[in-house]
Design a protein around this motif. Structure first.
Motif, PDB file in Angstrom:
ATOM      1  N   ILE A  90      46.890 -17.628 107.795  1.00 28.06           N
ATOM      2  CA  ILE A  90      47.376 -18.070 109.102  1.00 28.06           C
ATOM      3  C   ILE A  90      46.342 -17.782 110.196  1.00 28.06           C
ATOM      4  CG2 ILE A  90      48.607 -15.909 109.552  1.00 28.06           C
ATOM      5  CD1 ILE A  90      49.559 -19.531 110.645  1.00 28.06           C
ATOM      6  N   GLU A  91      45.520 -16.740 110.015  1.00 31.28           N
ATOM      7  CA  GLU A  91      44.479 -16.442 111.004  1.00 31.28           C
ATOM      8  C   GLU A  91      43.471 -17.589 111.093  1.00 31.28           C
ATOM      9  OE1 GLU A  91      46.472 -12.758 109.905  1.00 31.28           O
ATOM     10  OE2 GLU A  91      45.533 -14.342 108.694  1.00 31.28           O
ATOM     11  N   MET A 117      59.593 -24.253 109.229  1.00 32.93           N
ATOM     12  CA  MET A 117      59.131 -23.097 108.458  1.00 32.93           C
ATOM     13  C   MET A 117      60.172 -21.989 108.553  1.00 32.93           C
ATOM     14  SD  MET A 117      56.147 -21.663 111.012  1.00 32.93           S
ATOM     15  CE  MET A 117      55.319 -23.243 110.925  1.00 32.93           C
ATOM     16  N   ARG A 118      59.955 -20.934 107.804  1.00 31.41           N
ATOM     17  CA  ARG A 118      60.849 -19.780 107.872  1.00 31.41           C
ATOM     18  C   ARG A 118      60.541 -18.942 109.106  1.00 31.41           C
ATOM     19  NH1 ARG A 118      63.545 -19.481 103.086  1.00 31.41           N
ATOM     20  NH2 ARG A 118      62.648 -20.698 101.368  1.00 31.41           N
ATOM     21  N   ALA A 119      61.545 -18.228 109.572  1.00 29.64           N
ATOM     22  CA  ALA A 119      61.382 -17.447 110.798  1.00 29.64           C
ATOM     23  C   ALA A 119      60.289 -16.391 110.646  1.00 29.64           C
ATOM     24  CB  ALA A 119      62.708 -16.804 111.194  1.00 29.64           C
ATOM     25  N   TYR A 120      60.200 -15.758 109.477  1.00 25.95           N
ATOM     26  CA  TYR A 120      59.175 -14.720 109.304  1.00 25.95           C
ATOM     27  C   TYR A 120      57.780 -15.325 109.374  1.00 25.95           C
ATOM     28  CZ  TYR A 120      57.635 -15.700 104.492  1.00 25.95           C
ATOM     29  OH  TYR A 120      57.078 -16.278 103.380  1.00 25.95           O
ATOM     30  N   GLN A 121      57.623 -16.566 108.898  1.00 18.15           N
ATOM     31  CA  GLN A 121      56.324 -17.229 108.962  1.00 18.15           C
ATOM     32  C   GLN A 121      55.952 -17.547 110.405  1.00 18.15           C
ATOM     33  OE1 GLN A 121      57.464 -20.431 106.348  1.00 18.15           O
ATOM     34  NE2 GLN A 121      56.419 -19.526 104.590  1.00 18.15           N
ATOM     35  N   PHE A 122      56.908 -18.028 111.148  1.00 22.08           N
ATOM     36  CA  PHE A 122      56.651 -18.341 112.557  1.00 22.08           C
ATOM     37  C   PHE A 122      56.265 -17.077 113.319  1.00 22.08           C
ATOM     38  CE2 PHE A 122      58.447 -20.072 116.757  1.00 22.08           C
ATOM     39  CZ  PHE A 122      57.292 -20.777 117.035  1.00 22.08           C
ATOM     40  N   LEU A 123      56.945 -15.988 113.027  1.00 15.42           N
ATOM     41  CA  LEU A 123      56.623 -14.733 113.705  1.00 15.42           C
ATOM     42  C   LEU A 123      55.235 -14.239 113.314  1.00 15.42           C
ATOM     43  CD1 LEU A 123      57.670 -12.642 115.668  1.00 15.42           C
ATOM     44  CD2 LEU A 123      58.710 -11.422 113.747  1.00 15.42           C
ATOM     45  N   LYS A 124      54.844 -14.425 112.050  1.00 19.31           N
ATOM     46  CA  LYS A 124      53.480 -14.067 111.632  1.00 19.31           C
ATOM     47  C   LYS A 124      52.447 -14.846 112.446  1.00 19.31           C
ATOM     48  CE  LYS A 124      52.121 -13.680 107.425  1.00 19.31           C
ATOM     49  NZ  LYS A 124      51.869 -13.924 105.966  1.00 19.31           N
ATOM     50  N   ALA A 125      52.700 -16.130 112.665  1.00 18.12           N
ATOM     51  CA  ALA A 125      51.766 -16.952 113.436  1.00 18.12           C
ATOM     52  C   ALA A 125      51.693 -16.485 114.889  1.00 18.12           C
ATOM     53  CB  ALA A 125      52.187 -18.418 113.368  1.00 18.12           C
ATOM     54  N   LEU A 126      52.847 -16.199 115.480  1.00 12.08           N
ATOM     55  CA  LEU A 126      52.859 -15.709 116.863  1.00 12.08           C
ATOM     56  C   LEU A 126      52.126 -14.378 116.971  1.00 12.08           C
ATOM     57  CD1 LEU A 126      56.575 -16.530 117.818  1.00 12.08           C
ATOM     58  CD2 LEU A 126      54.524 -17.779 118.554  1.00 12.08           C
ATOM     59  N   ASN A 127      52.346 -13.494 116.010  1.00 12.68           N
ATOM     60  CA  ASN A 127      51.689 -12.190 116.043  1.00 12.68           C
ATOM     61  C   ASN A 127      50.179 -12.315 115.856  1.00 12.68           C
ATOM     62  OD1 ASN A 127      54.029 -10.755 116.510  1.00 12.68           O
ATOM     63  ND2 ASN A 127      54.419 -10.321 114.352  1.00 12.68           N
ATOM     64  N   ALA A 128      49.751 -13.229 114.989  1.00  8.32           N
ATOM     65  CA  ALA A 128      48.311 -13.428 114.796  1.00  8.32           C
ATOM     66  C   ALA A 128      47.660 -13.887 116.101  1.00  8.32           C
ATOM     67  CB  ALA A 128      48.061 -14.453 113.692  1.00  8.32           C
ATOM     68  N   ALA A 129      48.313 -14.795 116.791  1.00  7.64           N
ATOM     69  CA  ALA A 129      47.775 -15.263 118.068  1.00  7.64           C
ATOM     70  C   ALA A 129      47.720 -14.128 119.085  1.00  7.64           C
ATOM     71  CB  ALA A 129      48.634 -16.416 118.596  1.00  7.64           C
ATOM     72  N   ASP A 130      48.779 -13.343 119.145  1.00  6.12           N
ATOM     73  CA  ASP A 130      48.823 -12.240 120.109  1.00  6.12           C
ATOM     74  C   ASP A 130      47.752 -11.185 119.816  1.00  6.12           C
ATOM     75  OD1 ASP A 130      50.937 -13.498 121.329  1.00  6.12           O
ATOM     76  OD2 ASP A 130      52.484 -12.208 120.447  1.00  6.12           O
ATOM     77  N   ARG A 131      47.551 -10.870 118.557  1.00  9.20           N
ATOM     78  CA  ARG A 131      46.577  -9.834 118.193  1.00  9.20           C
ATOM     79  C   ARG A 131      45.157 -10.227 118.569  1.00  9.20           C
ATOM     80  NH1 ARG A 131      49.102  -9.959 113.254  1.00  9.20           N
ATOM     81  NH2 ARG A 131      47.211 -10.803 112.262  1.00  9.20           N
ATOM     82  N   HIS A 132      44.849 -11.511 118.425  1.00  8.77           N
ATOM     83  CA  HIS A 132      43.473 -11.961 118.619  1.00  8.77           C
ATOM     84  C   HIS A 132      43.238 -12.642 119.976  1.00  8.77           C
ATOM     85  CE1 HIS A 132      42.218 -11.141 114.466  1.00  8.77           C
ATOM     86  NE2 HIS A 132      43.420 -11.545 114.111  1.00  8.77           N
TER      87      HIS A 132
END
Length: 326
Positions: free
Chosen positions: A137-138, A161-176
């Protein structure tokens, strides 16, 4: 027409979005009921006349010809700065390696091809059509951020998509520090409400605009249970979505029909009114292929359901198997 902000952005969108999957040249293995360019243009013109400024298509729809039809029509009929134009990336566009998915190579190639087909310098809302299990996802989020920085895309969205996948994408964006998704295009209607369990609360919490597809279940909410259409007879995706749950769905469809009769309005207006009152829904994506589809969609904005009517419609629902993503 009513206009609202898309999620927490400053972007104004009409409360009805015109879905453009029904436009294009029929393709082997894809929908055969699509409208010609001339007929598509009539629907787009009507949408504009009704105040709709939000148009959604995808690179994979009719092998890119949907984007071509939409792009040419909007170029002739509307001012670009008044239109919110959305498309998607993920589906297979050519055979062989790198012909599909959300790798950096695929995204950077497909965004340029979509821009060319749409005949525009930028896409307002660029959405990932599905989750890509073969790409980190990164990698996807950085490539999407780069097309925003390059001025080719204004906002980013996701779909199905699944909610956990969407949250992974949001978190990746926030981290970077990359561009975040601002919208979720998901499967939601009166006979498919599984998104209420996790995805809708997540979107509410994160300030994500929700733009549901199949708001009328491919027409199953708009007609008698025994009635069929040319689309229903030929659309295998529609059968995959709803055939398995038909026995459970029928009481809901019948209650909707009864309520529409009591209200003296078409069934489509009740189905859309139910969706429009549900937080955090921003704009249902209505796949109009006839003028009456758009008339009903816009009229639904004036139909306000009571709490008792909403409860009546929702009460028969039972859990469904997940359809729309893996």
């Amino acid at each position: 027409m009513e206009y609202v902000k898309l999620g927490r952005t400053g972007l104004d969108v009409s409360r009805i979005c015109l879905g453009c999957m029904g436009f294009g040249v029929p393709q082997p293995g894809f929908h055969q009921w699509v409208l010609s360019e001339e007929e598509s243009r009539k629907v787009i013109r009507q949408a504009l006349d009704l105040g709709i400024n939000f148009f959604d298509t995808a690179n994979v729809y009719s092998a890119g010809t949907s984007e071509e039809f939409v792009g040419r029509a909007l170029k002739d009929l509307a001012r670009r700065d008044q239109i919110v134009l959305a498309t998607k990336v993920h589906g297979r566009m050519h055979e062989g390696p790198n012909g599909a998915g959300l790798s950096r190579k695929a995204i950077l190639s497909e965004v340029d091809r979509s821009l060319k087909r749409l005949g525009t310098d930028y896409i307002d809302l660029y959405q990932i059509h599905r989750w890509d299990y073969g790409t980190p996802i990164e990698e996807t989020m950085e490539a999407l951020h780069d097309v925003v920085r390059a001025g080719k895309v204004r906002y980013l969205g996701a779909s199905a998509m699944r909610a956990y996948q969407f949250l992974k994408a949001l978190n990746a964006a926030d981290r970077h520090g990359w561009t975040r998704f601002v919208s979720m295009q998901n499967h939601l209607n009166l006979i498919y409400r599984e998104e209420e369990r996790e995805m809708l609360p997540l979107c509410q919490e994160e300030g994500i605009g929700v733009i549901p597809y199949s708001p009328l279940a491919g027409g199953r909410l708009t007609r008698d249970w025994s009635e069929t259409t040319a689309r229903e007879r030929s659309d295998q995706v529609l059968h995959q979505k709803y055939d398995a749950s038909a026995d459970a769905d029928r009481p809901i469809v019948e209650r909707l029909a009864d309520l529409a009769a009591r209200r003296g309005v078409p069934r489509a207006q009740i189905g859309l009114a139910w969706l429009l009152q549900k937080a955090p829904v921003t704009a249902p994506i209505v796949g109009a292929t006839r003028s009456s589809h758009l008339d009903d969609a816009v009229a639904a904005l004036s139909v306000k359901l009571s709490a008792e009517e909403v409860a009546l419609l929702e009460e028969p629902y039972v859990p469904h198997r997940i359809v729309g993503y893996q």
